[in-house]
Design a protein around this motif. Structure first.
Motif, PDB file in Angstrom:
ATOM      1  N   GLU A 218      -2.034   1.153  -2.674  1.00 37.49           N
ATOM      2  CA  GLU A 218      -2.117   1.441  -1.244  1.00 37.49           C
ATOM      3  C   GLU A 218      -2.200   0.170  -0.399  1.00 37.49           C
TER       4      GLU A 218
ATOM      5  N   PHE B 195      -0.402  -2.389  -0.812  1.00 38.44           N
ATOM      6  CA  PHE B 195       0.898  -3.047  -0.830  1.00 38.44           C
ATOM      7  C   PHE B 195       2.035  -2.092  -0.519  1.00 38.44           C
ATOM      8  N   GLU B 196       1.841  -1.230   0.445  1.00 38.99           N
ATOM      9  CA  GLU B 196       2.866  -0.231   0.744  1.00 38.99           C
ATOM     10  C   GLU B 196       4.195  -0.848   1.164  1.00 38.99           C
ATOM     11  N   THR B 197       4.176  -2.018   1.812  1.00 44.76           N
ATOM     12  CA  THR B 197       5.440  -2.626   2.242  1.00 44.76           C
ATOM     13  C   THR B 197       6.220  -3.224   1.084  1.00 44.76           C
ATOM     14  N   ILE B 198       5.573  -3.461  -0.030  1.00 48.60           N
ATOM     15  CA  ILE B 198       6.280  -3.992  -1.203  1.00 48.60           C
ATOM     16  C   ILE B 198       6.140  -3.040  -2.387  1.00 48.60           C
ATOM     17  N   LEU B 199       6.078  -1.778  -2.087  1.00 56.01           N
ATOM     18  CA  LEU B 199       5.881  -0.776  -3.127  1.00 56.01           C
ATOM     19  C   LEU B 199       6.953  -0.842  -4.216  1.00 56.01           C
ATOM     20  N   TYR B 200       8.192  -1.128  -3.824  1.00 50.33           N
ATOM     21  CA  TYR B 200       9.290  -1.105  -4.788  1.00 50.33           C
ATOM     22  C   TYR B 200       9.813  -2.482  -5.164  1.00 50.33           C
TER      23      TYR B 200
ATOM     24  N   ALA C 102       9.364  -7.111  -4.313  1.00 48.82           N
ATOM     25  CA  ALA C 102       8.784  -8.239  -3.593  1.00 48.82           C
ATOM     26  C   ALA C 102       9.767  -9.397  -3.679  1.00 48.82           C
ATOM     27  N   GLN C 103       9.730 -10.258  -2.703  1.00 56.82           N
ATOM     28  CA  GLN C 103      10.621 -11.412  -2.684  1.00 56.82           C
ATOM     29  C   GLN C 103      10.071 -12.584  -3.484  1.00 56.82           C
TER      30      GLN C 103
END
Length: 117
Positions: free
Chosen positions: A15, A17-22, A24-25
């Protein structure tokens, strides 16, 4: 996050890290020292790690067994790495990956010293 082989010392629920759930850069490992006096004299005397420069391999702070988890089941050693220090006379870093099985990341420094007034 684990210390040694079996001691769990950190957990970050999905929860956070919802913006990188799938995906990461990038992934970063390292140390950080806060100072309101970055690039100013006198520099902070705050140590990073245990206060030893990374070049003192047997005595400096280290991060070992670094792995990333992508969409496969296996944990993987990162392929594209580099080291960086923005106050290299005060703190340094060394990423060692050649001729060893497991990459190691050494970091630290004393802060204020003769090269870092």
């Amino acid at each position: 996050m684990q210390y040694g082989e079996k001691t769990n010392i950190g957990y970050w629920p999905p929860e956070l890290f919802e913006t990188i759930l799938y995906n990461a850069q990038s992934v970063e490992w390292g140390g950080e020292v806060y100072s309101a006096r970055v690039a100013q004299t006198p520099h902070t005397a705050t140590q990073m790690g245990n206060g030893q420069f990374a070049s003192v391999l047997d005595y400096s702070s280290a991060i070992t067994r670094m792995r990333i988890h992508d969409n496969s089941e296996a944990l993987k050693i990162p392929e594209w790495t580099y080291d960086f220090s923005d106050e290299y006379n005060c703190y340094d870093v060394w990423y060692m990956s050649e001729y060893i099985y497991d990459p190691q990341f050494y970091y630290g420094g004393p802060g204020r010293n003769p090269k870092c007034p």
